[in-house]
Design an enzyme around this catalytic site. Structure first.
Site, PDB file in Angstrom:
ATOM      1  N   ASP A  39     -10.503  44.938  53.666  1.00 54.05           N
ATOM      2  CA  ASP A  39      -9.786  43.749  54.117  1.00 54.05           C
ATOM      3  C   ASP A  39     -10.713  42.783  54.855  1.00 54.05           C
ATOM      4  O   ASP A  39     -11.622  43.206  55.564  1.00 54.05           O
ATOM      5  CB  ASP A  39      -8.645  44.188  55.051  1.00 54.05           C
ATOM      6  CG  ASP A  39      -7.567  43.127  55.160  1.00 54.05           C
ATOM      7  OD1 ASP A  39      -7.605  42.150  54.391  1.00 54.05           O
ATOM      8  OD2 ASP A  39      -6.694  43.275  56.029  1.00 54.05           O
TER       9      ASP A  39
ATOM     10  N   HIS B  82     -14.324  37.191  48.155  1.00 52.95           N
ATOM     11  CA  HIS B  82     -14.135  38.368  47.301  1.00 52.95           C
ATOM     12  C   HIS B  82     -15.433  38.714  46.558  1.00 52.95           C
ATOM     13  O   HIS B  82     -15.748  39.881  46.348  1.00 52.95           O
ATOM     14  CB  HIS B  82     -13.004  38.122  46.296  1.00 52.95           C
ATOM     15  CG  HIS B  82     -11.666  37.930  46.949  1.00 52.95           C
ATOM     16  ND1 HIS B  82     -11.205  38.759  47.940  1.00 52.95           N
ATOM     17  CD2 HIS B  82     -10.690  36.999  46.766  1.00 52.95           C
ATOM     18  CE1 HIS B  82     -10.004  38.355  48.337  1.00 52.95           C
ATOM     19  NE2 HIS B  82      -9.671  37.278  47.638  1.00 52.95           N
TER      20      HIS B  82
ATOM     21  N   LEU C 121     -21.150  60.944  42.965  1.00 50.80           N
ATOM     22  CA  LEU C 121     -20.017  60.405  43.730  1.00 50.80           C
ATOM     23  C   LEU C 121     -18.849  60.033  42.818  1.00 50.80           C
ATOM     24  O   LEU C 121     -19.038  59.396  41.779  1.00 50.80           O
ATOM     25  CB  LEU C 121     -20.473  59.147  44.482  1.00 50.80           C
ATOM     26  CG  LEU C 121     -19.399  58.416  45.283  1.00 50.80           C
ATOM     27  CD1 LEU C 121     -19.205  59.079  46.638  1.00 50.80           C
ATOM     28  CD2 LEU C 121     -19.773  56.947  45.481  1.00 50.80           C
TER      29      LEU C 121
HETATM   30  C1  IPE Z   1      -9.620  41.361  50.453  1.00 50.28           C
HETATM   31  O1  IPE Z   1      -9.343  40.812  51.680  1.00 50.28           O
HETATM   32  C2  IPE Z   1      -8.691  42.371  49.918  1.00 50.28           C
HETATM   33  C3  IPE Z   1      -7.904  42.008  48.718  1.00 50.28           C
HETATM   34  C4  IPE Z   1      -6.621  42.229  48.695  1.00 50.28           C
HETATM   35  C5  IPE Z   1      -8.491  41.496  47.484  1.00 50.28           C
HETATM   36  P1  IPE Z   1      -8.258  39.673  51.942  1.00 50.28           P
HETATM   37  O2  IPE Z   1      -8.215  38.755  50.766  1.00 50.28           O
HETATM   38  O3  IPE Z   1      -6.964  40.314  52.307  1.00 50.28           O
HETATM   39  O4  IPE Z   1      -8.891  38.914  53.174  1.00 50.28           O
HETATM   40  P2  IPE Z   1      -8.127  38.267  54.408  1.00 50.28           P
HETATM   41  O5  IPE Z   1      -7.250  39.329  55.000  1.00 50.28           O
HETATM   42  O6  IPE Z   1      -7.356  37.098  53.901  1.00 50.28           O
HETATM   43  O7  IPE Z   1      -9.248  37.871  55.323  1.00 50.28           O
HETATM   44 MG    MG Z   2      -6.048  40.754  54.100  1.00 51.68          MG
END
Ligand code: IPE
Ligand code: MG
Length: 230
Positions: free
Chosen positions: A2, A19, A113
């Site tokens: 996150d 991302h 892994l």
């Molecule tokens: C990436 O983080 C996780 C996914 C769901 C792709 P976020 O996209 O939730 O990032 P924030 O929480 O808005 O910073």
């Molecule tokens: Mg998020």
């Protein structure tokens, strides 16, 4: 994983840029886990609820998945990583589904892994689909049969669950499997989560006492260390 969106927004970049850097962070984390002898790494990449995000972000994530697969799978093959995708495939486009299947096939014989990428996944979905399959087969539903029928049935329950990005909740991740996992929350955003962050999480884990329902005295008395019968 996150915090990608916030990482990008703080730099005045579009969320999808976060991302993208998140994929780099995942590559680094996979290598770091392999180097530390960790047997299984399971990451939450896209939840059943993430479809509710703006359409351009959803399609950006799908494109990124396809790109990441094309770019990363050859190296994963070389590194001995066995890749699994965990989640509902039906809702995904045929080309995405094809990419997932191909990535799994290419790494199926690897013995290093195990990397589980949860994509279009939800913990409740997994429990429900497992129960549905057992019921349809007429199999008795108990803790063991459910555990095995889950989409994560090929790996043991996680010892440690790490959530980056500052939120302190599980958000429908590994609900069944994390019953006895140690939980670790960090404010570090996923793109910034590096080897040192991983080592901090492992150090915190190493300092926890895992009792599995027993008392502290029982655990200290070495009951868990009793040698197993051969
Ligand atoms: C990436 O983080 C996780 C996914 C769901 C792709 P976020 O996209 O939730 O990032 P924030 O929480 O808005 O910073
Ligand atoms: Mg998020």
């Amino acid at each position: 994983m996150d915090g990608n969106g916030r990482w990008a927004t703080r730099r005045l970049l579009p969320r999808v840029a976060g991302h993208k850097v998140g994929v780099d962070s995942l590559r680094r984390c996979v290598r770091a886990c392999a180097a530390r002898g960790i047997a299984v790494l399971t990451v939450f990449a896209f939840s059943s609820e993430n479809w509710n995000r703006p359409q351009d972000e959803v399609s950006g994530l799908m494109d990124l998945l396809a790109m990441a697969l094309a770019r990363e799978v050859p190296q994963l093959v070389k590194d001995g990583v066995q890749l699994h995708f965990v989640g509902e495939r039906e809702g995904l486009s045929p080309s995405v589904r094809g990419g997932l299947a191909q990535g799994e096939r290419a790494t199926a014989h690897n013995t290093g892994l195990i990397l589980n990428v949860c994509f279009n996944y939800g913990g409740r979905w997994d429990i429900a689909q497992a129960a549905r399959r057992l019921a349809a087969a007429g199999t008795e539903i108990n803790e063991d049969s459910l555990s095995q029928a889950m989409a994560l049935g090929h790996v043991p329950d996680p010892d440690l669950v790490i959530r980056t990005g500052g939120e302190q909740r599980i958000s429908n991740f590994m609900l069944w499997q994390s019953a006895y996992s140690e939980l670790y929350f960090t404010d570090t955003l996923w793109p910034d989560f590096d080897e040192a962050s991983l080592d901090q999480a492992i150090a915190a884990f190493a300092g926890r006492e895992r009792r599995f329902g027993k008392t502290s005295a029982q655990v200290a008395g070495g009951e868990q260390r009793r040698p197993q019968a051969a």
